[in-house]
Scaffold this motif. Structure first.
Motif, PDB file in Angstrom:
ATOM      1  N   LEU A 215       0.796  -1.229   0.000  1.00 47.16           N
ATOM      2  CA  LEU A 215       0.000   0.000   0.000  1.00 47.16           C
ATOM      3  C   LEU A 215       0.830   1.281   0.000  1.00 47.16           C
ATOM      4  O   LEU A 215       0.269   2.365  -0.089  1.00 47.16           O
ATOM      5  N   THR A 216       2.154   1.196   0.074  1.00 46.30           N
ATOM      6  CA  THR A 216       2.975   2.397   0.225  1.00 46.30           C
ATOM      7  C   THR A 216       2.823   3.380  -0.929  1.00 46.30           C
ATOM      8  O   THR A 216       3.093   4.563  -0.763  1.00 46.30           O
TER       9      THR A 216
ATOM     10  N   LYS B 148      -8.147  11.956   2.884  1.00 43.52           N
ATOM     11  CA  LYS B 148      -7.271  11.801   1.718  1.00 43.52           C
ATOM     12  C   LYS B 148      -5.886  11.437   2.226  1.00 43.52           C
ATOM     13  O   LYS B 148      -5.254  12.205   2.957  1.00 43.52           O
ATOM     14  N   ALA B 149      -5.425  10.222   1.879  1.00 49.33           N
ATOM     15  CA  ALA B 149      -4.112   9.766   2.323  1.00 49.33           C
ATOM     16  C   ALA B 149      -3.013  10.642   1.740  1.00 49.33           C
ATOM     17  O   ALA B 149      -3.038  10.977   0.557  1.00 49.33           O
ATOM     18  N   THR B 150      -2.050  11.019   2.595  1.00 49.20           N
ATOM     19  CA  THR B 150      -0.912  11.832   2.163  1.00 49.20           C
ATOM     20  C   THR B 150       0.415  11.106   2.348  1.00 49.20           C
ATOM     21  O   THR B 150       1.405  11.463   1.718  1.00 49.20           O
TER      22      THR B 150
ATOM     23  N   VAL C 160      -1.328   4.808   7.852  1.00 51.78           N
ATOM     24  CA  VAL C 160      -1.823   5.647   6.757  1.00 51.78           C
ATOM     25  C   VAL C 160      -2.191   7.008   7.348  1.00 51.78           C
ATOM     26  O   VAL C 160      -3.113   7.122   8.152  1.00 51.78           O
ATOM     27  N   THR C 161      -1.433   8.019   6.959  1.00 52.24           N
ATOM     28  CA  THR C 161      -1.645   9.385   7.429  1.00 52.24           C
ATOM     29  C   THR C 161      -2.299  10.179   6.311  1.00 52.24           C
ATOM     30  O   THR C 161      -1.981   9.995   5.134  1.00 52.24           O
TER      31      THR C 161
ATOM     32  N   ALA D 148      -8.567  -3.952   7.210  1.00 59.70           N
ATOM     33  CA  ALA D 148      -9.092  -3.530   8.507  1.00 59.70           C
ATOM     34  C   ALA D 148      -8.396  -2.225   8.871  1.00 59.70           C
ATOM     35  O   ALA D 148      -7.191  -2.078   8.663  1.00 59.70           O
ATOM     36  N   VAL D 149      -9.163  -1.273   9.390  1.00 56.67           N
ATOM     37  CA  VAL D 149      -8.640   0.047   9.731  1.00 56.67           C
ATOM     38  C   VAL D 149      -9.021   0.367  11.170  1.00 56.67           C
ATOM     39  O   VAL D 149     -10.183   0.189  11.549  1.00 56.67           O
TER      40      VAL D 149
END
Length: 176
Positions: free
Chosen positions: A45-46, A87-89, A101-102, A136-137
């Motif tokens: 996912l990076t 929105k992932a940054t 995930v930030t 899962a989050v």
């Protein structure tokens, strides 16, 4: 795998939350309407592009009066702020199949950077030949950071609604 577009499967996904009530009990709820735009290699996912949104009017705590109060100006104010967005940054691998995930979370007119722990749960093919991926989050946020400060003091001390909200998502997506 290569980076591909994935469509969220809302019938096999969930967005849930919990918050302390009266400082000693926990109230749980969720949202019935949400969406994601995902372009990713689910095994790494990076490099993913992830955008997530929640229709705040779809809040469901199994109590109509409480849900209506959450929709009101005291809390979400869905008339003026109908959507939560993320929105992932930055995505950092922390362990095998685990990521921090930030991203920018916008709620109630405020945008803050928040980090969620995302676990890649695996992939498979459903009976109709569709490739699926599961995630899962988990995370926490302070509602006061977003101007959600309504509360009521308790006679014995403390407040009615806790400030920390625990977030839990179970997501399934189908390869486009």
């Amino acid at each position: 795998m290569t980076k591909s577009k994935w469509n969220l499967d809302p019938t096999h996904s969930g967005v849930d939350f919990s918050v302390k009530h009266m400082m000693f009990a926990t109230v749980k709820g969720g949202f019935q309407s949400f969406n994601a735009e995902i372009e990713a290699d689910p095994t790494d996912l990076t490099t993913a592009d992830i955008t997530f949104s929640v229709d705040l009017a779809s809040v469901d705590t199994r109590n109509e009066d409480r849900d209506n109060h959450l929709r009101s100006a005291d809390f979400f104010d869905v008339e003026n702020h109908p959507t939560l967005t993320f929105k992932a940054t930055n995505i950092e691998k922390t362990d095998e199949n685990e990521y921090n995930v930030t991203g920018d979370l916008s709620l109630h007119g405020e945008t803050k950077s928040e980090t969620f722990v995302v676990s890649f749960e695996g992939t498979g093919v459903d009976p109709w030949g569709n490739e699926k991926a599961g995630f899962a989050v988990e995370g926490k946020l302070k509602r006061s950071d977003y101007g959600l400060t309504w509360n009521a003091p308790l006679e014995a001390g403390g407040v009615l609604v806790g400030d920390q909200i625990k977030i839990s998502l179970q997501l399934q997506a189908a390869k486009a």
